[in-house]
Design a protein around this motif. Structure first.
Motif, short mmCIF file in Angstrom:
data_model
loop_
_atom_site.label_atom_id
_atom_site.label_comp_id
_atom_site.label_asym_id
_atom_site.label_seq_id
_atom_site.Cartn_x
_atom_site.Cartn_y
_atom_site.Cartn_z
N ILE B 60 0.86 -1.20 0.00
CA ILE B 60 0.00 0.00 0.00
C ILE B 60 0.89 1.24 0.00
O ILE B 60 1.89 1.30 0.71
N ILE B 61 0.51 2.22 -0.81
CA ILE B 61 1.34 3.43 -0.95
C ILE B 61 0.78 4.53 -0.06
O ILE B 61 -0.42 4.81 -0.09
N ILE B 62 1.64 5.13 0.74
CA ILE B 62 1.19 6.23 1.59
C ILE B 62 1.62 7.51 0.89
O ILE B 62 2.80 7.89 0.92
N GLU B 63 0.67 8.11 0.24
CA GLU B 63 0.93 9.17 -0.73
C GLU B 63 1.79 10.31 -0.19
O GLU B 63 2.84 10.63 -0.73
N ASP B 64 1.35 10.91 0.91
CA ASP B 64 2.01 12.13 1.38
C ASP B 64 2.88 11.89 2.62
O ASP B 64 3.11 12.80 3.40
N ALA B 65 3.35 10.67 2.79
CA ALA B 65 4.16 10.37 3.98
C ALA B 65 5.52 11.05 3.89
O ALA B 65 6.10 11.15 2.80
N PHE B 66 6.04 11.53 5.02
CA PHE B 66 7.37 12.14 5.02
C PHE B 66 8.45 11.08 5.16
O PHE B 66 9.62 11.34 4.97
N ASP B 67 8.06 9.87 5.52
CA ASP B 67 9.03 8.79 5.70
C ASP B 67 8.53 7.56 4.96
O ASP B 67 7.57 6.93 5.37
N LYS B 68 9.17 7.26 3.84
CA LYS B 68 8.70 6.13 3.04
C LYS B 68 9.68 4.96 3.05
O LYS B 68 9.65 4.10 2.18
N ARG B 69 10.56 4.95 4.02
CA ARG B 69 11.56 3.87 4.07
C ARG B 69 10.88 2.56 4.47
O ARG B 69 9.87 2.55 5.16
N PRO B 70 11.48 1.44 4.06
CA PRO B 70 10.91 0.16 4.50
C PRO B 70 11.06 -0.01 6.01
O PRO B 70 11.90 0.65 6.64
N LEU B 71 10.22 -0.85 6.58
CA LEU B 71 10.27 -1.03 8.03
C LEU B 71 10.60 -2.49 8.36
O LEU B 71 11.62 -2.79 8.96
N VAL B 72 9.71 -3.38 7.93
CA VAL B 72 9.94 -4.81 8.18
C VAL B 72 10.94 -5.36 7.17
O VAL B 72 11.76 -6.22 7.48
N HIS B 73 10.86 -4.85 5.97
CA HIS B 73 11.80 -5.26 4.92
C HIS B 73 13.17 -4.72 5.26
O HIS B 73 13.40 -3.52 5.14
N GLN B 74 14.09 -5.57 5.61
CA GLN B 74 15.43 -5.07 5.90
C GLN B 74 16.29 -5.09 4.65
O GLN B 74 15.78 -5.36 3.56
N GLU B 75 17.58 -4.83 4.84
CA GLU B 75 18.46 -4.59 3.69
C GLU B 75 18.39 -5.68 2.62
O GLU B 75 18.48 -5.41 1.45
N ARG B 76 18.28 -6.94 3.04
CA ARG B 76 18.37 -8.01 2.05
C ARG B 76 17.02 -8.68 1.78
O ARG B 76 16.95 -9.74 1.21
N PHE B 77 15.95 -8.02 2.22
CA PHE B 77 14.60 -8.56 2.00
C PHE B 77 14.15 -8.17 0.59
O PHE B 77 14.24 -7.00 0.22
N PRO B 78 13.67 -9.10 -0.21
CA PRO B 78 13.24 -8.74 -1.57
C PRO B 78 12.10 -7.72 -1.51
O PRO B 78 11.01 -8.03 -1.03
N LYS B 79 12.39 -6.51 -1.99
CA LYS B 79 11.48 -5.39 -1.74
C LYS B 79 10.13 -5.54 -2.48
O LYS B 79 9.13 -4.97 -2.08
N ALA B 80 10.14 -6.29 -3.57
CA ALA B 80 8.89 -6.41 -4.34
C ALA B 80 7.92 -7.41 -3.71
O ALA B 80 6.79 -7.54 -4.16
N ILE B 81 8.37 -8.08 -2.67
CA ILE B 81 7.48 -9.08 -2.05
C ILE B 81 6.70 -8.45 -0.90
O ILE B 81 7.28 -7.83 0.00
N HIS B 82 5.40 -8.59 -0.96
CA HIS B 82 4.53 -8.06 0.09
C HIS B 82 3.83 -9.25 0.73
O HIS B 82 2.76 -9.68 0.29
N PRO B 83 4.45 -9.79 1.77
CA PRO B 83 4.08 -11.14 2.21
C PRO B 83 2.70 -11.29 2.83
O PRO B 83 2.20 -12.40 2.91
N MET B 84 2.06 -10.18 3.23
CA MET B 84 0.74 -10.35 3.83
C MET B 84 -0.37 -10.44 2.77
O MET B 84 -1.52 -10.70 3.10
N GLN B 85 -0.02 -10.23 1.53
CA GLN B 85 -1.01 -10.46 0.48
C GLN B 85 -1.35 -11.94 0.43
O GLN B 85 -0.45 -12.79 0.55
#
Ligand code: SF4
Lengths: 168, 455
Positions: B60-85
């Motif tokens: 989910i995209i948070i349009e106007d967020a000031f912080d869009k960094r990943p949280l659960v996805h760490q450095e080596r987590f495949p970023k395109a995977i959204h595991p709760m889907q």
């Protein structure tokens, strides 16, 4: 403070170990002998939590309370892997922690051993294998000994350490 | 209006965004093709982690967020995977290319950065702290977590409430009974069963027992982090005694599997004796520790969280109460009738958090004495009905929120917000004007969970 010293003068020095049974006393003696023989008197442990529920850590912290007082046997929990003989590994090997655990192991000087603690690292806790878990720990590290339990009680950890000492 | 939680659920063709406030719950449907929402973080700073987590979990995209960094996805987590889907069903993942995480840091002449973790120096859970320093003074700190992320929310999908129980009670070992209590409330709701008073009392007794163990441990560790080890020796003995009592009552030192729908017969008189002894010990401890000026010199004015900030950041538990914010899920008739008195302090510093814990131990002992009674009630809960259920518990750390949706008898979505998820986001506010050597002390005075936060 005054109250404390009054009590101390009245009652003298009391050891908190009165509740301990003979069994634990005997185990402790054997541990001390083994640590002396095999680790020149001091065994340094680096505890690494790779995804526990924190109960395993709480039990390791309990080893320092006045009932168990493990440090008296020459066993220390150290702050750096570079000072450690043994890595005591608890918790599920999580995807996010795996690189850090392997790095910590790499930092330990030879000779070195890994002991797994509790049901999690061997995937016996009720957690399932998910994409977020790189299980079990033995797939990634040479495990020398395992201490079972969920969590193992302090006495079981002490026994486990003795078993490890006898084995090597 | 206090924010309690914000999370997403997947529906056919849409995502449902659920925002739980103290007095109302908002639901917003967004299309999966264009999953965009607006941030709540401008009004509720603590919304930011919820939103970053939604981005990682669902895309989910948070349009106007000031912080869009990943949280659960760490450095080596495949970023395109959204595991709760729901469509993501793999149970292995390969490490992806390393993408560095950009820490929040203050730049400037003479400002330098200190990183600690994820593996910390003591026997403690993993997490990362990043400090911006000018000499010894901390200017800013960023807390970074999710090293212990076990994907529990996903793990529990497709299970029955009963099958999920052993995992739920192991989410955070320090709060096992609180988690079980929230689970129990959901079982009762789903089965349309009223919990008998006797079971409620027994469970409340166990929850207070868990609280005193946790507080007693902290009452030792906080002074220990200020260099006063004698307090740890004393308090760790009391917490070990309490743990042994918990084992006597439940068969387990952490009360795993303790909350169910039947009561064991207890040795009430020996428990009363134990509580009386503990009461004396804690009074002795209090008299002793309150009288050590060097200790209070370290505690007073260290790590202050102002009341306005405690409110703005929607903090909970001891942290909120020590800043003068009287928030406690036990503020209700059942607890009040059994001797509950809310404990608050005003100064919001380490001293205040220490004092709140001390007073809470004393109050818990009083309540436990009231909760203890001879009883061996058994109830059968009955059939679990589909629905969306919510429960709260006041764990030793603060308000715990649990939401479970059941569809065709199994868990469709499991969501938990540990109290520490709110409070971790507040920790950085306690750092300015303190030196780095005080960090362990401040951190310990809050004593937040990593396992419960990371899930
Ligand atoms: S083995 Fe059990 S007690 Fe230890 S970390 Fe795992 S779940 Fe917790």
């Amino acid at each position: 403070m005054i109250q404390f010293w009054n009590k101390r003068v009245k009652e003298g020095i009391l050891t908190e170990n009165t509740a301990l049974d003979k069994e634990l006393e005997a185990i402790k003696r054997k541990i001390k002998e083994n640590v002396k023989k095999k680790f020149a008197g001091s065994l340094a442990i680096r505890m690494v939590d790779s995804g526990s529920c924190n109960a395993c850590e709480a039990e390791c912290n309990a080893l320092s309370n006045p009932y168990y007082d493990l440090e008296r046997l020459g066993i220390y929990f150290v702050a750096s892997p570079r000072h450690a003989d043994v890595m005591l590994l608890s918790g599920l090997m999580t995807f996010n922690m795996t690189p850090h655990v392997l790095e910590a192991y790499k930092q330990m000087p030879e000779p070195k051993w890994v002991i797994t603690l509790g049901a999690c690292p061997v995937m016996e806790a009720p957690f399932e294998k998910t994409f977020a878990v790189k299980a079990p720990a033995a797939d990634h590290l040479p495990v020398a000994h395992h201490i079972p339990g969920c969590p193992p009680e302090p006495l079981e950890i002490i026994k486990g350490i003795l078993d490890f000492l006898k084995k090597i | 209006m206090r924010l309690i939680a914000r999370y997403a659920k997947e529906r056919e063709g849409t995502f449902e965004i659920v925002t739980v406030f103290e007095s109302k719950t908002q639901r917003e449907m967004i299309s999966k093709e264009n999953p965009v929402i607006r941030t709540l973080a401008k009004k509720h700073p603590s919304a930011i982690w919820f939103e970053r987590k939604m981005s990682d979990d669902f895309g989910i995209i948070i349009e106007d967020a000031f912080d869009k960094r990943p949280l659960v996805h760490q450095e080596r987590f495949p970023k395109a995977i959204h595991p709760m889907q729901k469509s993501f069903q793999k149970n292995t993942l390969d490490f992806a290319e390393f993408i560095p995480y950009k820490y929040e840091a203050i730049q400037g002449d003479g400002v330098f950065q200190v990183s600690v973790g994820p593996i910390h120096a003591g026997i403690i859970e993993p997490g990362h702290f990043h400090f911006s320093q000018a000499g010894e003074d901390m200017l800013h700190q960023e807390v970074r977590h999710f090293y212990k992320y076990r994907a529990i929310e996903k793990m529990l999908e497709g299970k029955t409430l009963l099958e999920a129980k052993p995992v739920i009670e192991r989410i955070s070992g320090n709060e096992s009974i609180a988690y079980q209590t929230a689970w129990r409330d959901i079982v009762c709701q789903a089965a349309g069963t009223e919990l008998p008073l006797s079971l409620r009392k027994r469970h409340a007794f166990l929850l207070e027992m868990e609280r005193i163990i946790h507080h007693l441990t902290d009452l030792g560790f906080i002074p220990n982090d200020a260099g006063f080890g004698a307090a740890l020796a004393f308090a760790s003995k009391l917490s070990e005694d309490a743990r042994r009592q918990l084992q006597k009552v439940t068969g387990h030192r952490f009360g795993f599997d303790a909350i169910g729908f039947e009561n064991k017969v207890l040795d009430i008189s020996s428990l009363h004796d134990y509580l009386e002894g503990l009461q004396k010990d804690i009074v002795f401890f209090e008299t002793w520790i309150m009288d050590i000026p060097s200790l209070w010199d370290r505690f007073d004015t260290t790590g202050i969280l102002q009341k306005a900030d405690a409110l703005k950041y929607d903090t909970v538990g001891v942290v909120a109460r020590a800043s003068g914010f009287p928030l406690d899920r036990r503020l209700e008739p059942f607890y009040l009738e059994h001797g509950f008195e809310i404990q608050t302090e005003q100064s919001g510093d380490v001293a205040a958090r220490f004092k709140v814990r001390l007073q809470e131990v004393k109050n818990s002992i009083v309540m436990m004495q009231h909760f203890l009674e001879e009883d061996d009630t058994h109830i059968v809960t009955g059939k679990i009905n589909d629905g969306d259920y919510t429960a709260f518990a006041e764990s030793s750390l603060g308000e715990l929120f649990m939401n479970i949706e059941i569809k065709e008898g199994i868990i469709e979505r499991f969501f938990v917000r540990d109290p520490s998820f709110m409070n971790w986001q507040t920790l950085h506010l306690m750092m300015p004007n303190n030196i780095i050597a005080d960090f362990p002390l401040i951190n310990k005075s809050c004593d937040l969970s990593y396992a419960g936060n990371d899930l």
